[in-house]
Design an enzyme around this catalytic site. Structure first.
Site, PDB file in Angstrom:
ATOM      1  N   LYS A   1       0.861  -1.183   0.000  1.00 55.47           N
ATOM      2  CA  LYS A   1       0.000   0.000   0.000  1.00 55.47           C
ATOM      3  C   LYS A   1       0.894   1.229   0.000  1.00 55.47           C
ATOM      4  CE  LYS A   1      -3.636   2.459   2.452  1.00 55.47           C
ATOM      5  NZ  LYS A   1      -4.610   2.441   3.545  1.00 55.47           N
TER       6      LYS A   1
ATOM      7  N   ARG B   1     -10.805   9.911   1.567  1.00 54.47           N
ATOM      8  CA  ARG B   1     -10.684  10.584   2.874  1.00 54.47           C
ATOM      9  C   ARG B   1     -11.852  11.543   3.094  1.00 54.47           C
ATOM     10  NH1 ARG B   1      -4.066  11.175   2.656  1.00 54.47           N
ATOM     11  NH2 ARG B   1      -3.694   8.913   2.714  1.00 54.47           N
TER      12      ARG B   1
ATOM     13  N   LYS C   1       1.153  10.100   5.359  1.00 48.10           N
ATOM     14  CA  LYS C   1       1.243   8.752   5.917  1.00 48.10           C
ATOM     15  C   LYS C   1       2.534   8.058   5.492  1.00 48.10           C
ATOM     16  CE  LYS C   1      -3.782   8.192   6.477  1.00 48.10           C
ATOM     17  NZ  LYS C   1      -4.919   7.253   6.458  1.00 48.10           N
TER      18      LYS C   1
ATOM     19  N   GLU D   1       7.464  -6.469   1.379  1.00 49.22           N
ATOM     20  CA  GLU D   1       6.236  -6.407   2.177  1.00 49.22           C
ATOM     21  C   GLU D   1       5.294  -7.562   1.815  1.00 49.22           C
ATOM     22  OE1 GLU D   1       5.232  -4.798   4.671  1.00 49.22           O
ATOM     23  OE2 GLU D   1       6.189  -2.837   4.780  1.00 49.22           O
TER      24      GLU D   1
ATOM     25  N   LYS E   1      -2.010  -1.602  -3.906  1.00 47.85           N
ATOM     26  CA  LYS E   1      -2.896  -0.434  -3.878  1.00 47.85           C
ATOM     27  C   LYS E   1      -2.074   0.842  -3.911  1.00 47.85           C
ATOM     28  CE  LYS E   1      -5.967   1.875  -0.726  1.00 47.85           C
ATOM     29  NZ  LYS E   1      -6.514   1.959   0.592  1.00 47.85           N
TER      30      LYS E   1
ATOM     31  N   SER F   1     -10.050   5.527  -4.886  1.00 51.04           N
ATOM     32  CA  SER F   1     -11.007   6.615  -5.109  1.00 51.04           C
ATOM     33  C   SER F   1     -10.515   7.629  -6.143  1.00 51.04           C
ATOM     34  CB  SER F   1     -11.292   7.311  -3.783  1.00 51.04           C
ATOM     35  OG  SER F   1     -10.091   7.757  -3.171  1.00 51.04           O
TER      36      SER F   1
HETATM   37  C1  PBG Z   1      -7.358   3.706   5.323  1.00 46.14           C
HETATM   38  C2  PBG Z   1      -7.700   3.380   3.929  1.00 46.14           C
HETATM   39  C3  PBG Z   1      -7.528   4.270   2.872  1.00 46.14           C
HETATM   40  C4  PBG Z   1      -8.062   3.645   1.755  1.00 46.14           C
HETATM   41  C5  PBG Z   1      -8.545   2.385   2.142  1.00 46.14           C
HETATM   42  N1  PBG Z   1      -8.298   2.234   3.503  1.00 46.14           N
HETATM   43  C6  PBG Z   1      -7.010   5.643   2.834  1.00 46.14           C
HETATM   44  C7  PBG Z   1      -5.749   6.018   3.469  1.00 46.14           C
HETATM   45  O1  PBG Z   1      -4.842   5.190   3.657  1.00 46.14           O
HETATM   46  O2  PBG Z   1      -5.651   7.198   3.844  1.00 46.14           O
HETATM   47  C8  PBG Z   1      -8.110   4.284   0.399  1.00 46.14           C
HETATM   48  C9  PBG Z   1      -9.139   3.810  -0.536  1.00 46.14           C
HETATM   49  C10 PBG Z   1      -9.425   4.706  -1.668  1.00 46.14           C
HETATM   50  O3  PBG Z   1      -8.788   5.768  -1.891  1.00 46.14           O
HETATM   51  O4  PBG Z   1     -10.341   4.348  -2.412  1.00 46.14           O
HETATM   52  N2  PBG Z   1      -6.767   2.772   6.091  1.00 46.14           N
END
Ligand code: PBG
Length: 338
Positions: free
Chosen positions: A206, A216, A232, A248, A263, A289
C-alpha cells in the site's frame, strides 16, 4: 490516394488477421473481466436518513445499514460476490486513540451482522485500521513523544478489531494500516479465539498515494485532520520503491495472509505483475477513489468515454495479474455487462 494498389509486402506474419472480426478477436482475447472478479467498496453511515452523495466520487453515496442490505442484494444479483465496508463515523465518536473501534456495537460490526443475517452467501470484507475512528485521521495510535505512530500498540488494537469483526461474522479482515508484523499478530489472535476460518486480505503493498484524497472525504478522515494531504509516509510505501513492495508482500505471505493486495492499482501495474510472479496466493488490487474520480471527472466534461475507460482500466489491472479488483466501478460494470 486509393486503397487499390499493387504494392504487396511479403509477410509470413500478419497479426491483424486475428483482429479482423469480433469473433476472431474474442477467440484471441487473453484476459477477461467478469463481475465475479470485482469487490464493491461501500461507505456506511448510522441512522435512517437518505443516502449521502460523495461530491468527489460521483455516483457513490454513503448508505445506512438498511440501504446497504438492499445494495448488497442488488450486487449479488449482478454477480458481484463481495463487498468491502468502510464506516463513516459521526465526529463525536472520534478520539485521539480511536477507542470507538473496539466498541462491540460499533457501526461496522452492526453492518456486518445485518449483512450476514440477510445475505449469508455474500463475502463481507472489513478494513482494519484506525483512520475512521481517530481525530487525527491516521491509521494507528499516535505517539506524541516521537511524533509518529506507535507500531506495536497499534497492532494490538488491530488484532482486537479483527476478533470483533470475526465474531460479527466477517469473511475476510483487511489490515490497511501498514504497521509491521500485523498480519502475523492478527492471524494469531483469530486462531487463538477459534476463528481459524476467518481470512486475511492483506494490504501488502500500500503506497503513500495522493490518489486516496476522495476516500478521505468519504470516511471523513481528511475532515478530521483538516487536510486531504494527510502525510502517511512513515508507514505507507514510498511510490518509488518496488523491491520494498516485494519484501512487504513476502512478509505478509510468511505471516499467514490468505490474499495479498497492491494499492493503488492503475499507477502500480508493474508491482501487481511482480507480486503475481512471486506468489501463488490470490492477488487483489485496489483501484482507489482517485483513480475512479479522475475517470468520472473527465467523462463528465465529455473528454473521455466513461464505459470504455472504466472497462479498459479494469482489464489492464487484470492483465497485470490481479485475480480480484476492489473498485467503485463494480456495480456499474456489472450493470453494463448484463
Ligand atoms: C485507510 C484506507 C484508505 C483507503 C482504504 N483504507 C485511505 C488512506 O490510507 O488514507 C483508500 C481507498 C481509496 O482511496 O479508495 N486505512
Amino acid at each position: 490516394m486509393s486503397a487499390a494498389t499493387n504494392f504487396r509486402l511479403d509477410l509470413t506474419r500478419r497479426p491483424r488477421r486475428m483482429r479482423r472480426t469480433a469473433s476472431l478477436r474474442a477467440l484471441a482475447q487473453e484476459t477477461d473481466l467478469h463481475p465475479h472478479n470485482l469487490i464493491q467498496p461501500v461507505f456506511v453511515i448510522d441512522g435512517d436518513g437518505a443516502p449521502e452523495p460523495i461530491e468527489s466520487m460521483p455516483g457513490i453515496s454513503r448508505m445506512t445499514i438498511p440501504q446497504l442490505i438492499e445494495e448488497a442484494r442488488a450486487l449479488l444479483g449482478l454477480g458481484i460476490p463481495a463487498i468491502a465496508l468502510f464506516p463513516k463515523l459521526d465526529a463525536s465518536l472520534k478520539s485521539d486513540d480511536g477507542r470507538e473501534a473496539l466498541n462491540p456495537d460499533t457501526l461496522v460490526l452492526r453492518a456486518i451482522r445485518a449483512l450476514k443475517a440477510e445475505l449469508p452467501e455474500m463475502a463481507v470484507i472489513t478494513d482494519l485500521a484506525l483512520d475512521p475512528y481517530t481525530t487525527h485521521g491516521h491509521d494507528g495510535l499516535y505517539d506524541v513523544s516521537c511524533g509518529d505512530l506507535a507500531n506495536d500498540a497499534t497492532v494490538e488494537v488491530l488484532a482486537e478489531m479483527a476478533v470483533l469483526a470475526a465474531e460479527a461474522g466477517v469473511d475476510l479482515v483487511a489490515p490497511s494500516d501498514m504497521m509491521d508484523g500485523r498480519v502475523g499478530a492478527i492471524r494469531e489472535a483469530l486462531d487463538g479465539n477459534g476463528f481459524d476460518k476467518t481470512g486475511i486480505m492483506a494490504y501488502s503493498a500500500k503506497f503513500a498515494s495522493a490518489f486516496y484524497g476522495p476516500f478521505r472525504d468519504a470516511v471523513g478522515s481528511a475532515g478530521s485532520a483538516g487536510t486531504h494531504h494527510l502525510d502517511k509516509r512513515t508507514y505507507q510505501l514510498n511510490p518509488g520503491n518496488r523491491r520494498e513492495a516485494l519484501m512487504e508482500a513476502a512478509l505478509d505471505e510468511a505471516e499467514g495472509a490468505d490474499i495479498l493486495m497492491v494499492k493503488p492499482a492503475g499507477p502500480y501495474l508493474d508491482i501487481i505483475r511482480e507480486v503475481r510472479e512471486e506468489t501463488e496466493l490470490p492477488l487483489a488490487a485496489y483501484q482507489v477513489s482517485g483513480e475512479y474520480a479522475q475517470i468520472m471527472a473527465a467523462a463528465e466534461r465529455g473528454w473521455l468515454d466513461l464505459e470504455r475507460c472504466r472497462d479498459e482500466s479494469l482489464l489492464a489491472i487484470r492483465r497485470a495479474g490481479a485475480d480480484m479488483i476492489l473498485t467503485y466501478f463494480a456495480k456499474d460494470f456489472a450493470l453494463g455487462s448484463r
